[in-house]
Structure formats: C-alpha cells, structure tokens
Design an enzyme around this catalytic site. Structure first.
Site, PDB file in Angstrom:
ATOM      1  N   GLY A  29       0.946  -0.765   0.083  1.00  0.00           N
ATOM      2  CA  GLY A  29       0.126  -0.273  -0.267  1.00  0.00           C
ATOM      3  C   GLY A  29       0.816   1.371  -0.628  1.00  0.00           C
ATOM      4  O   GLY A  29       2.059   1.916  -0.246  1.00  0.00           O
ATOM      5  N   ALA A  30       0.133   2.183   0.798  1.00  0.00           N
ATOM      6  CA  ALA A  30       1.147   3.930  -0.224  1.00  0.00           C
ATOM      7  C   ALA A  30       1.164   3.788  -1.106  1.00  0.00           C
ATOM      8  O   ALA A  30       2.840   4.303  -1.717  1.00  0.00           O
ATOM      9  CB  ALA A  30       1.758   4.050   0.992  1.00  0.00           C
ATOM     10  N   GLY A  34       5.418   4.235  -8.441  1.00  0.00           N
ATOM     11  CA  GLY A  34       6.578   3.856  -8.737  1.00  0.00           C
ATOM     12  C   GLY A  34       5.811   2.041  -8.886  1.00  0.00           C
ATOM     13  O   GLY A  34       5.849   2.022  -9.625  1.00  0.00           O
ATOM     14  N   HIS A  35       4.132   2.697  -7.808  1.00  0.00           N
ATOM     15  CA  HIS A  35       3.689   1.281  -8.374  1.00  0.00           C
ATOM     16  C   HIS A  35       3.063   1.085  -8.934  1.00  0.00           C
ATOM     17  O   HIS A  35       2.278   0.293  -9.570  1.00  0.00           O
ATOM     18  CB  HIS A  35       2.683   1.455  -6.978  1.00  0.00           C
ATOM     19  CG  HIS A  35       3.000   0.885  -5.565  1.00  0.00           C
ATOM     20  ND1 HIS A  35       3.282   1.796  -4.355  1.00  0.00           N
ATOM     21  CD2 HIS A  35       3.999  -0.307  -5.105  1.00  0.00           C
ATOM     22  CE1 HIS A  35       4.470   1.238  -3.315  1.00  0.00           C
ATOM     23  NE2 HIS A  35       4.466   0.135  -3.464  1.00  0.00           N
ATOM     24  N   ASP A 150      13.824  -2.586  -5.457  1.00  0.00           N
ATOM     25  CA  ASP A 150      14.269  -3.424  -4.164  1.00  0.00           C
ATOM     26  C   ASP A 150      14.866  -4.628  -4.634  1.00  0.00           C
ATOM     27  O   ASP A 150      14.056  -5.340  -4.992  1.00  0.00           O
ATOM     28  CB  ASP A 150      12.900  -3.862  -3.585  1.00  0.00           C
ATOM     29  CG  ASP A 150      12.119  -2.938  -3.306  1.00  0.00           C
ATOM     30  OD1 ASP A 150      13.187  -2.622  -1.720  1.00  0.00           O
ATOM     31  OD2 ASP A 150      10.950  -2.482  -2.906  1.00  0.00           O
ATOM     32  N   GLN A 153      15.232  -8.204  -3.206  1.00  0.00           N
ATOM     33  CA  GLN A 153      14.388  -8.979  -3.127  1.00  0.00           C
ATOM     34  C   GLN A 153      13.986  -9.409  -4.860  1.00  0.00           C
ATOM     35  O   GLN A 153      13.716 -10.452  -4.373  1.00  0.00           O
ATOM     36  CB  GLN A 153      13.096  -7.546  -2.747  1.00  0.00           C
ATOM     37  CG  GLN A 153      11.575  -8.429  -3.412  1.00  0.00           C
ATOM     38  CD  GLN A 153      10.655  -7.257  -2.353  1.00  0.00           C
ATOM     39  OE1 GLN A 153      10.945  -7.243  -1.606  1.00  0.00           O
ATOM     40  NE2 GLN A 153       9.647  -6.358  -3.268  1.00  0.00           N
ATOM     41  N   SER A 186       7.717   4.718  -0.649  1.00  0.00           N
ATOM     42  CA  SER A 186       6.839   5.137   0.644  1.00  0.00           C
ATOM     43  C   SER A 186       7.173   5.190   1.847  1.00  0.00           C
ATOM     44  O   SER A 186       6.299   5.818   2.271  1.00  0.00           O
ATOM     45  CB  SER A 186       5.695   3.623   0.933  1.00  0.00           C
ATOM     46  OG  SER A 186       5.455   3.024  -0.178  1.00  0.00           O
ATOM     47  N   ARG A 187       8.343   5.408   1.733  1.00  0.00           N
ATOM     48  CA  ARG A 187       8.824   5.444   3.627  1.00  0.00           C
ATOM     49  C   ARG A 187      10.062   6.927   3.272  1.00  0.00           C
ATOM     50  O   ARG A 187      10.072   7.947   3.703  1.00  0.00           O
ATOM     51  CB  ARG A 187      10.327   4.683   4.007  1.00  0.00           C
ATOM     52  CG  ARG A 187       9.654   3.351   4.490  1.00  0.00           C
ATOM     53  CD  ARG A 187      11.068   2.673   5.068  1.00  0.00           C
ATOM     54  NE  ARG A 187      10.210   1.237   5.513  1.00  0.00           N
ATOM     55  CZ  ARG A 187      10.624   0.123   5.127  1.00  0.00           C
ATOM     56  NH1 ARG A 187      10.983   0.297   3.967  1.00  0.00           N
ATOM     57  NH2 ARG A 187       9.533  -0.735   5.662  1.00  0.00           N
TER      58      ARG A 187
HETATM   59  O1  PAF Z   1       8.290  -4.573  -1.680  1.00  0.00           O
HETATM   60  C1  PAF Z   1       7.351  -4.754  -0.840  1.00  0.00           C
HETATM   61  O2  PAF Z   1       6.140  -3.883  -1.044  1.00  0.00           O
HETATM   62  C2  PAF Z   1       6.782  -5.831  -0.377  1.00  0.00           C
HETATM   63  O3  PAF Z   1       7.786  -6.405   0.248  1.00  0.00           O
HETATM   64  C3  PAF Z   1       5.859  -7.181  -0.602  1.00  0.00           C
HETATM   65  C4  PAF Z   1       6.710  -7.767  -1.975  1.00  0.00           C
HETATM   66  C5  PAF Z   1       4.626  -6.318  -1.276  1.00  0.00           C
HETATM   67  C6  PAF Z   1       6.301  -8.311   0.113  1.00  0.00           C
HETATM   68  O4  PAF Z   1       5.352  -7.781   1.521  1.00  0.00           O
END
Ligand code: PAF
Length: 276
Positions: A29-30, A34-35, A150, A153, A186-187
C-alpha cells in the site's frame, strides 16, 4: 472499476471470473508512482491485473516501522482504479495468517538472503518470500511485477519461483525517481527537509558511479562527503547478486539511513572502460 476484496473466499471467486492471463502486483500500500509503473507493466503483460495491499508484519523486525508504516487503503484503491487494476486484495492479518505467526512454516531464501538487506534486517527475506509465496498461491497469477528498486527482493523472488517451481513469470520494472533523483518509496514521507537533502547523495552517488570505470570508488566518494547519511552498505555485485565481474556490466547497491529512515537504491553500472 477495481473490485476490492478482503477475504480469501471472495478473492477466489473474483479471481475465477478474471479472463485470460493474470498479472499480480504485490504491494504494502501507500501507493506511489513506482507502483503505478508496476501496474502499467502488469497491464501490458496480461489480460487482467490483481493488486495486493498488505503490510506484512512478518517482514518487519523489532524496532522497525511496522506501527507507523503508512496505511492509506482508500487512496490506494483510487490509485488502482485509475491504473486499470481489476481486483484489489487487501486482507487483514487474521485472513492471511489465520493460524497465527508462531510456528509458521516459512520460505527461507538461500545464502544470498543473509547478505545486504538480510544482514541488516535478519529474517526480512523470510518474511518477504513467505508472504509472496502465499499471495502467489491465493491469486494464482501467470505473471508478477516487482520493482527494481528492491533489487535483492526481485532477485530472491525470481530464485524462489525458479527453485520451488512456481511457474510464474517475474517481470522487473525500472525504478521511478522523484524530480530530485531520489527513488520513489513509501518511506520517503518520513524524511524531514534536511534528511531529504542528505538523501540526495544517494542518486548523486549513482550518477557518479555510472560515469566512472571504478563505480564503487566513485559512489563511495560521494557518499562519504555527506555527513547527514549513515551508509550501511555500498557494494557492486553481479546482476544475479553473485560476485562482481572483473569488468563489464554489474549492479551498484546502496543502503543508508537519513535520520531514522532507511533508504535503499541501486542501478546498473559498468566496471572498467566500456569501450575497452
Ligand atoms: O516490496 C514490497 O512492498 C513488499 O516487500 C512485498 C513484495 C509486497 C511483500 O510484502
């Protein structure tokens, strides 16, 4: 029009009605630019798009920002609507972890999960991979989009999907930046004006690294000159997080704190003279 569901039963019903190839964009969320870029890429890659919105407690360590992490579901759903997301899954913790989190079966990343972010945030990638695996099982996507912001990730999700045979295509999405070069996060809302100014040393370091045959030295020089940043790591690795090559394409990854806010960023760099 995005349909908002909160339970796994409603999700299963709505997922069953989606046509063709389905993409998922997992988020906490937030939602920001980027999203939106992830949603755009998801739309290009599939016939229907699911967004998940869940602040996953499993990936926050003690003393991290779980309680103050921004929660803005109404605004997030509006962003999803605008971005043409078909279905938003925003479960409560009890819906996603109905048997609690104690003694939970988890997904553990290989050794690269203990490097970089994993070294500073023990258990972080176990939390991420576990929730991503659950969200993949619940949303049953053909494609999943993750931001390059990320980078570790993204690499570890790719590896999980490969090693555990999820059969999902992982699509990377280029980092979106603020006008001042700071990677969207978001931070970023936590940063004071002074911290925000200090944080700009990170994109400056990246630009310096991209123009240098010794990207790490160039980045370190810029970061060292900014007293308002506490650098956790600045490293150059191969694109799959392995050891950096002696020359050629590689990835610069940086993590630093501005005040209490931890920021990460990364970019493609070239070691040595690109024309040699
Ligand atoms: O990148 C994120 O926002 C989180 O790490 C994710 C992939 C949604 C997992 O909670």
């Amino acid at each position: 029009m995005s349909l908002l569901v909160h339970t796994r039963d409603d999700l299963a019903r709505a997922r069953g009605a989606l046509p063709g190839r389905v993409a998922v964009v997992p988020t906490m969320g937030a939602l920001h630019e980027g999203h939106r870029a992830n949603f755009r890429r998801a739309r290009e890659s599939a016939d229907a798009v699911i967004a998940t919105v869940f602040v996953n407690p499993l990936q926050f360590g003690p003393g991290e920002d779980l309680d103050r992490y921004p929660r803005t579901l109404d605004a997030d759903v509006a962003v999803c609507e605008e971005a043409g997301v078909d279905l938003v899954f925003a479960p409560a913790e009890s819906e996603l972890y109905p048997h609690g989190r104690d003694g939970l079966t988890t997904v553990h990343a290989g050794p690269d999960g203990d490097l970089l972010e994993g070294a500073s945030r023990p258990g972080f990638f176990t939390g991420v991979l576990t929730v991503v695996a659950k969200l993949f099982h619940l949303t049953r996507p053909d494609v999943a989009c993750f931001g390059e912001k990320d980078f570790q990730q993204l690499a570890l999700v790719r590896r999980m999907v490969r090693d555990l045979d999820f059969g999902i295509e992982i699509v990377p999405v280029a980092t979106v930046r603020e006008a001042d070069g700071l990677a969207k996060s978001s931070r970023n809302v936590y940063l004071s004006e002074a911290e925000r100014a200090a944080a700009q040393a990170i994109p400056h370091a990246i630009r310096a690294a991209q123009g240098s045959p010794d990207p790490l030295a160039a980045a370190e020089k810029v970061l060292a000159a900014e007293p308002g940043l506490a650098v956790d790591y600045a490293v150059v690795r191969a694109g799959d997080l392995g050891e950096a090559p002696a020359s050629g394409p590689a990835r610069l990854l940086i993590a630093a704190k501005a005040g209490t806010t931890r920021l990460i960023d990364n970019a493609a760099v070239t070691i040595g003279d690109p024309d040699a």
